[in-house]
Design an enzyme around this catalytic site. Structure first.
Site, PDB file in Angstrom:
ATOM      1  N   CYS A   1       0.836  -1.214   0.000  1.00 52.74           N
ATOM      2  CA  CYS A   1       0.000   0.000   0.000  1.00 52.74           C
ATOM      3  C   CYS A   1       0.867   1.258   0.000  1.00 52.74           C
ATOM      4  O   CYS A   1       1.561   1.514  -0.981  1.00 52.74           O
ATOM      5  CB  CYS A   1      -1.007  -0.040   1.161  1.00 52.74           C
ATOM      6  SG  CYS A   1      -2.386   1.118   0.904  1.00 52.74           S
TER       7      CYS A   1
ATOM      8  N   HIS B   1      -3.542  -5.107   0.625  1.00 49.91           N
ATOM      9  CA  HIS B   1      -3.046  -5.432   1.969  1.00 49.91           C
ATOM     10  C   HIS B   1      -3.061  -6.947   2.181  1.00 49.91           C
ATOM     11  O   HIS B   1      -3.965  -7.478   2.842  1.00 49.91           O
ATOM     12  CB  HIS B   1      -3.906  -4.747   3.038  1.00 49.91           C
ATOM     13  CG  HIS B   1      -3.589  -3.303   3.236  1.00 49.91           C
ATOM     14  ND1 HIS B   1      -2.598  -2.865   4.098  1.00 49.91           N
ATOM     15  CD2 HIS B   1      -4.096  -2.189   2.663  1.00 49.91           C
ATOM     16  CE1 HIS B   1      -2.534  -1.542   4.064  1.00 49.91           C
ATOM     17  NE2 HIS B   1      -3.430  -1.119   3.193  1.00 49.91           N
TER      18      HIS B   1
ATOM     19  N   GLU C   1      -1.417  -8.697   4.179  1.00 50.99           N
ATOM     20  CA  GLU C   1      -1.296  -9.061   5.599  1.00 50.99           C
ATOM     21  C   GLU C   1      -2.652  -9.264   6.259  1.00 50.99           C
ATOM     22  O   GLU C   1      -2.755  -9.948   7.278  1.00 50.99           O
ATOM     23  CB  GLU C   1      -0.458  -8.013   6.351  1.00 50.99           C
ATOM     24  CG  GLU C   1      -1.162  -6.692   6.687  1.00 50.99           C
ATOM     25  CD  GLU C   1      -1.223  -5.687   5.540  1.00 50.99           C
ATOM     26  OE1 GLU C   1      -1.013  -6.069   4.374  1.00 50.99           O
ATOM     27  OE2 GLU C   1      -1.510  -4.510   5.824  1.00 50.99           O
TER      28      GLU C   1
END
Ligand code: MN
Length: 244
Positions: free
Chosen positions: A109, A213, A215
């Site tokens: 990002c 994202h 994660e």
């Protein structure tokens, strides 16, 4: 030995509570994939940045706020978001030194955006204002793990090798995006509206960034762990060469 991965935190620049912050999923993504995260407080002192780089074998540029447009020769537009100049300065210093050492790097990002700016590329400051046909890339009230648009992955890219798919469903929490990729970088993925969702270096051993994202999606999209495994494998190789 598990390679140390330098993690760049956010800074909550409120005067009363000036502090650093990293979302724990970022640290878990590294520990669960064979690395040891090390959070790096900001510095503009080149010698301190070099100390960090002598310890770690890879860098992880996390998400966060917007980036000063002056850094890519633009003036701010009214819909530019919150800034953190001390973070911009630290990350650019760190990127440039790490690139000179060919240290492996992954950006997520804001991370892909600052890597692109540090390497000489530019950004959209606000997709809504500057790219009229853009889809919604920052939906309101959507869970972090939920995909909100698809991307097309260039089959010739390293990203494709890692993801093993030409189409992926990704989450999206950004209003800035890569505009001109930096010299030495290629675009690896696009949203259906043409917004760039991934870049990677054609010159460095491992320097790769994505606009979504991963994660936050490791449960629902386990293939995204390959990004972290690849960073940590590249860091292990970097460390092996340092010690050779
Ligand atoms: Mn997006």
């Amino acid at each position: 030995m598990k390679p140390l991965i330098g993690v760049i935190p956010s800074r909550i620049c409120n005067e009363a509570t000036d502090s650093y912050q990293v979302r724990a999923v970022n640290l878990a993504a590294i520990t669960q994939n064979g690395g040891t995260p090390l959070i790096l407080p900001y510095t503009e002192d080149p010698a301190m940045a070099e100390s960090y780089l002598s310890l770690v074998s890879g860098l992880y540029f996390t998400g966060g706020c917007d980036i000063q447009p002056e850094l890519f020769d633009e003036t701010p537009i009214p819909t530019l978001g919150e800034l953190c100049p001390s973070r911009d300065a630290f990350e650019i210093l760190l990127y440039q030194k790490a690139a000179g050492m060919d240290m492996p790097m992954l950006g997520i990002c804001r991370g892909v955006q600052i890597m692109n700016v540090a390497a000489g590329g530019s950004l959209y400051q606000d997709l809504g204002a500057q790219k009229p046909n853009a889809m919604v890339h920052s939906p309101r009230g959507v869970g972090r793990a939920l995909p909100s648009h698809t991307i097309q992955v260039d089959p010739g890219s390293r990203l494709y090798t890692l993801m093993d798919a030409e189409t992926l469903a990704v989450n999206s929490f950004h209003h800035e995006a890569v505009k001109e990729p930096a010299p030495g970088y290629r675009v690896t993925a696009w949203a259906p509206d043409g917004v760039i969702e991934g870049i990677e270096s054609t010159e460095l051993t491992f320097s790769l960034g994505v606009q979504w994202h991963p994660e936050d999606m490791l449960q629902s999209a386990p293939v995204f762990a390959e990004l972290y495994k690849a960073l940590i494998a590249a860091a292990a190789e970097y460390l092996r060469k340092q010690n050779a």
